[in-house]
Design a protein around this motif. Structure first.
Motif, PDB file in Angstrom:
ATOM      1  N   ASP A  41      -7.864   5.733  -0.602  1.00 43.96           N
ATOM      2  CA  ASP A  41      -9.102   5.722  -1.390  1.00 43.96           C
ATOM      3  C   ASP A  41      -8.857   5.987  -2.880  1.00 43.96           C
ATOM      4  O   ASP A  41      -9.480   5.369  -3.739  1.00 43.96           O
ATOM      5  CB  ASP A  41     -10.081   6.784  -0.857  1.00 43.96           C
ATOM      6  CG  ASP A  41     -10.792   6.289   0.398  1.00 43.96           C
ATOM      7  OD1 ASP A  41     -10.704   5.070   0.681  1.00 43.96           O
ATOM      8  OD2 ASP A  41     -11.418   7.107   1.089  1.00 43.96           O
TER       9      ASP A  41
ATOM     10  N   THR B 278       2.513   1.724  -3.418  1.00 46.79           N
ATOM     11  CA  THR B 278       1.563   2.218  -4.417  1.00 46.79           C
ATOM     12  C   THR B 278       1.593   3.738  -4.493  1.00 46.79           C
ATOM     13  O   THR B 278       1.518   4.321  -5.571  1.00 46.79           O
ATOM     14  CB  THR B 278       0.143   1.739  -4.084  1.00 46.79           C
ATOM     15  OG1 THR B 278       0.127   0.310  -4.095  1.00 46.79           O
ATOM     16  CG2 THR B 278      -0.878   2.262  -5.086  1.00 46.79           C
TER      17      THR B 278
ATOM     18  N   ASN C 247      -6.430  -4.152   0.259  1.00 52.10           N
ATOM     19  CA  ASN C 247      -7.544  -3.274  -0.090  1.00 52.10           C
ATOM     20  C   ASN C 247      -8.007  -2.442   1.093  1.00 52.10           C
ATOM     21  O   ASN C 247      -8.554  -1.351   0.921  1.00 52.10           O
ATOM     22  CB  ASN C 247      -8.680  -4.080  -0.709  1.00 52.10           C
ATOM     23  CG  ASN C 247      -8.340  -4.450  -2.144  1.00 52.10           C
ATOM     24  OD1 ASN C 247      -8.059  -3.596  -2.970  1.00 52.10           O
ATOM     25  ND2 ASN C 247      -8.297  -5.742  -2.418  1.00 52.10           N
ATOM     26  N   GLU C 248      -7.751  -2.938   2.294  1.00 49.38           N
ATOM     27  CA  GLU C 248      -8.082  -2.170   3.489  1.00 49.38           C
ATOM     28  C   GLU C 248      -7.110  -0.994   3.659  1.00 49.38           C
ATOM     29  O   GLU C 248      -7.513   0.124   3.979  1.00 49.38           O
ATOM     30  CB  GLU C 248      -8.005  -3.119   4.696  1.00 49.38           C
ATOM     31  CG  GLU C 248      -8.287  -2.505   6.046  1.00 49.38           C
ATOM     32  CD  GLU C 248      -8.038  -3.530   7.161  1.00 49.38           C
ATOM     33  OE1 GLU C 248      -7.490  -3.140   8.193  1.00 49.38           O
ATOM     34  OE2 GLU C 248      -8.378  -4.731   6.977  1.00 49.38           O
TER      35      GLU C 248
ATOM     36  N   TYR D 215      -6.634   5.128  -4.732  1.00 51.93           N
ATOM     37  CA  TYR D 215      -6.086   3.973  -5.460  1.00 51.93           C
ATOM     38  C   TYR D 215      -7.000   2.742  -5.406  1.00 51.93           C
ATOM     39  O   TYR D 215      -6.759   1.765  -6.110  1.00 51.93           O
ATOM     40  CB  TYR D 215      -4.730   3.564  -4.871  1.00 51.93           C
ATOM     41  CG  TYR D 215      -3.687   4.647  -4.871  1.00 51.93           C
ATOM     42  CD1 TYR D 215      -3.381   5.349  -6.029  1.00 51.93           C
ATOM     43  CD2 TYR D 215      -2.983   4.958  -3.716  1.00 51.93           C
ATOM     44  CE1 TYR D 215      -2.410   6.339  -6.025  1.00 51.93           C
ATOM     45  CE2 TYR D 215      -2.005   5.942  -3.704  1.00 51.93           C
ATOM     46  CZ  TYR D 215      -1.729   6.628  -4.866  1.00 51.93           C
ATOM     47  OH  TYR D 215      -0.769   7.601  -4.865  1.00 51.93           O
ATOM     48  N   LYS D 216      -7.992   2.776  -4.543  1.00 53.25           N
ATOM     49  CA  LYS D 216      -8.786   1.554  -4.300  1.00 53.25           C
ATOM     50  C   LYS D 216      -9.398   1.018  -5.603  1.00 53.25           C
ATOM     51  O   LYS D 216      -9.929   1.774  -6.398  1.00 53.25           O
ATOM     52  CB  LYS D 216      -9.890   1.830  -3.278  1.00 53.25           C
ATOM     53  CG  LYS D 216      -9.431   1.615  -1.827  1.00 53.25           C
ATOM     54  CD  LYS D 216     -10.616   1.408  -0.888  1.00 53.25           C
ATOM     55  CE  LYS D 216     -10.383   1.936   0.508  1.00 53.25           C
ATOM     56  NZ  LYS D 216      -9.274   1.335   1.250  1.00 53.25           N
ATOM     57  N   GLY D 217      -9.301  -0.299  -5.769  1.00 51.65           N
ATOM     58  CA  GLY D 217      -9.876  -0.948  -6.943  1.00 51.65           C
ATOM     59  C   GLY D 217      -9.057  -0.786  -8.215  1.00 51.65           C
ATOM     60  O   GLY D 217      -9.453  -1.257  -9.270  1.00 51.65           O
ATOM     61  N   LYS D 218      -7.909  -0.111  -8.128  1.00 51.28           N
ATOM     62  CA  LYS D 218      -7.117   0.156  -9.340  1.00 51.28           C
ATOM     63  C   LYS D 218      -5.799  -0.604  -9.383  1.00 51.28           C
ATOM     64  O   LYS D 218      -5.063  -0.493 -10.359  1.00 51.28           O
ATOM     65  CB  LYS D 218      -6.773   1.651  -9.420  1.00 51.28           C
ATOM     66  CG  LYS D 218      -7.943   2.578  -9.613  1.00 51.28           C
ATOM     67  CD  LYS D 218      -7.412   4.003  -9.717  1.00 51.28           C
ATOM     68  CE  LYS D 218      -8.500   5.036  -9.554  1.00 51.28           C
ATOM     69  NZ  LYS D 218      -7.919   6.376  -9.327  1.00 51.28           N
TER      70      LYS D 218
ATOM     71  N   LEU E 271      -5.082   0.445   1.355  1.00 50.32           N
ATOM     72  CA  LEU E 271      -4.859   1.306   0.196  1.00 50.32           C
ATOM     73  C   LEU E 271      -5.601   2.636   0.351  1.00 50.32           C
ATOM     74  O   LEU E 271      -6.736   2.679   0.803  1.00 50.32           O
ATOM     75  CB  LEU E 271      -5.367   0.564  -1.044  1.00 50.32           C
ATOM     76  CG  LEU E 271      -4.687   0.785  -2.382  1.00 50.32           C
ATOM     77  CD1 LEU E 271      -3.185   0.610  -2.304  1.00 50.32           C
ATOM     78  CD2 LEU E 271      -5.264  -0.192  -3.392  1.00 50.32           C
TER      79      LEU E 271
ATOM     80  N   ALA F  77       0.854  -1.202   0.000  1.00 53.71           N
ATOM     81  CA  ALA F  77       0.000   0.000   0.000  1.00 53.71           C
ATOM     82  C   ALA F  77       0.884   1.244   0.000  1.00 53.71           C
ATOM     83  O   ALA F  77       0.623   2.206  -0.730  1.00 53.71           O
ATOM     84  CB  ALA F  77      -0.938  -0.006   1.199  1.00 53.71           C
TER      85      ALA F  77
END
Lengths: 318, 318
Positions: free
Chosen positions: B286, B251, B281-282, B288-291, B284, B248
């Protein structure tokens, strides 16, 4: 004369200037961003300022384009995404909106990435292929140059290093609600919070026992340190140590030749820079020791943000 | 047929193979690196292996060059610098030495960076401009691709992410003596150390109460988890959480489209990957979330390191 409009959208001020190919600013102005909560009004005010600046020049310039630096801007999508310090919420298609007002080539980028591009074209980064620009203002921003190129990221959001978790577990919350995020410690705001922390931790006498958090300003902390205030000196040391740890970690990523610092916190001079250099060399991996410099921006303080924004367009003309 | 010699110098094995333009391996062999403590002997053994591989082909190939992946290798200087897992100490001018033995274009690179290049040319990275390859073996290595290019660093030492400090303060020492370094937690060795930590922390019954540290192997930890061993499951969860926090943070640096995982620890499959994805995912941001995807290497396990090394030369022919 060829000129580029540079617009820096900050949480406090919007700064606008006309920048030539060498990074000289030919006329600049600013207004308070939050006086224009409606985007339409804001764009109108911006357009008016640009027009006035152009008219005030002695000769009619050839405007090559307009570069915009803004917090949480996506270069790839032309948007500002949920910026904590701006009044416009959600995803703002700012580039498309600007294009309705101004007929010129336009680019937008995260303000710290724009600052890095400015350093590369006009400042301390001119001879470097690998460096990281760090903006130390209300928050902590970073623009990364590697292999001689600015790193965008898959979606235009590279360099969000202010939200890197420095604590693994319990830690301060950033403006984005990130626990232990770097900018909650290393920024003008972070330094103020650290003054509070030091007042909680130690019993030393200090001028800050008589000043409320909201009345506290960065310059005062520097002045207190000059006068030997132990709380101020401890706060700078703590801030520098956290920052040194972060920069040592960042070095392992792209191995920059230098970190180029700019923004309000750098005005504290030796109080932050001396302990920063000491801790940095202590924390750095052996393989990097002696190879990574920490330097200050090579651009005049008041113009760095404007030149960074203008660099988005000048980059395409060099 | 055009072929490239790929040499992967590992702490345990040296793997050598002949690789075509599509990443197919035409003959490969290995020997134990530590059987050749003298560099001269090692080079001789390597040369002999290459010659034997070439002779064993049906047709005489056109050898375009030789790529070498090695720990702590500097691509810019052609050296291996103080590698913790190799017997040759100090700065070893390995590329110059190899050139005395073999008459072909040669390049050397950090093994994880070579792996990233291999993924870019032959594997999961073929359609991505921004990704980070992560090798999870004895240590933790990373190769960073951004803007469609491998990031070298000012001095050829980018991507040393195994030594990023994850704890700020008290923490485990890595092989380089770095306190709190990521690879002390997230690697095959780190997992073994975490088994010891869990045995100290909890009183659950476990097969590992009867196995000494030096007798402990990764496959066994996976098997124990399959059988419901609480200590093994907790160790995987702890490792995954630390890794998720690191990924995270990474990223926020270059915003990769994906992390491409390879190396021994990935053989533990869902035991590491499921909690890794959940925590990632927790943690990361916001924005970047889902990307950002976490995927496995697109290259056959036994050939990834050889193809990565060969990619150093193939990159120049594409």
């Amino acid at each position: 004369m060829d000129l580029v409009v540079g617009i820096d959208i900050g949480g406090t001020k919007t700064k606008i200037g006309l920048v030539d190919k060498d990074g000289n600013v030919h006329g600049q102005d600013f207004f308070r961003t939050k006086e224009y909560p409606l985007l339409e009004d804001y764009l109108g005010r911006t357009k008016k300022t640009v027009d006035t600046l152009i008219k005030s020049l002695d000769i009619k310039p050839n405007i090559l384009g307009c570069g915009i630096g803004a917090p949480n801007a996506s270069s790839k999508r032309g948007t500002i995404e949920s910026a904590a310090n701006l009044l416009w919420k959600g995803s703002v298609p700012i580039l498309d909106k600007f294009k309705e007002k101004m007929d010129a080539p336009m680019r937008i980028m995260n303000d710290a990435s724009a600052a890095a591009l400015g350093e590369m074209l006009f400042g301390s980064g001119r001879k470097m292929t690998d460096f990281i620009a760090i903006t130390l203002g209300t928050g902590f921003g970073a623009g990364i140059v590697a292999n001689g190129q600015l790193i965008d990221g898959y979606d235009g959001f590279a360099g969000e290093l202010g939200h890197v978790d420095m604590t693994i577990g319990d830690g301060r919350l950033t403006g984005l609600g990130v626990r232990g995020g770097l900018e909650a410690y290393v920024s003008a705001t972070g330094l103020k919070r650290t003054i509070m922390y030091m007042l909680s931790k130690y019993m030393d006498d200090s001028r800050f026992r008589n000043i409320a958090y909201n009345d506290l300003h960065g310059e005062e902390i520097t002045q207190a340190a000059e006068e030997g205030d132990i709380i101020a000196i401890k706060a700078f040391d703590y801030t520098a140590k956290m920052m040194a740890q972060a920069l040592a970690n960042f070095t392992a990523f792209t191995q920059p030749e230098a970190f180029v610092l700019m923004g309000g916190l750098t005005n504290s001079g030796k109080w932050i820079l001396d302990p920063l250099n000491t801790y940095f060399n202590e924390f750095l991996l052996d393989v990097y020791k002696g190879k990574v410099k920490i330097i200050e921006s090579g651009m005049p303080g008041k113009t760095a943000a404007i030149c960074g924004a203008a660099a988005l367009i000048w980059e395409k003309h060099k």
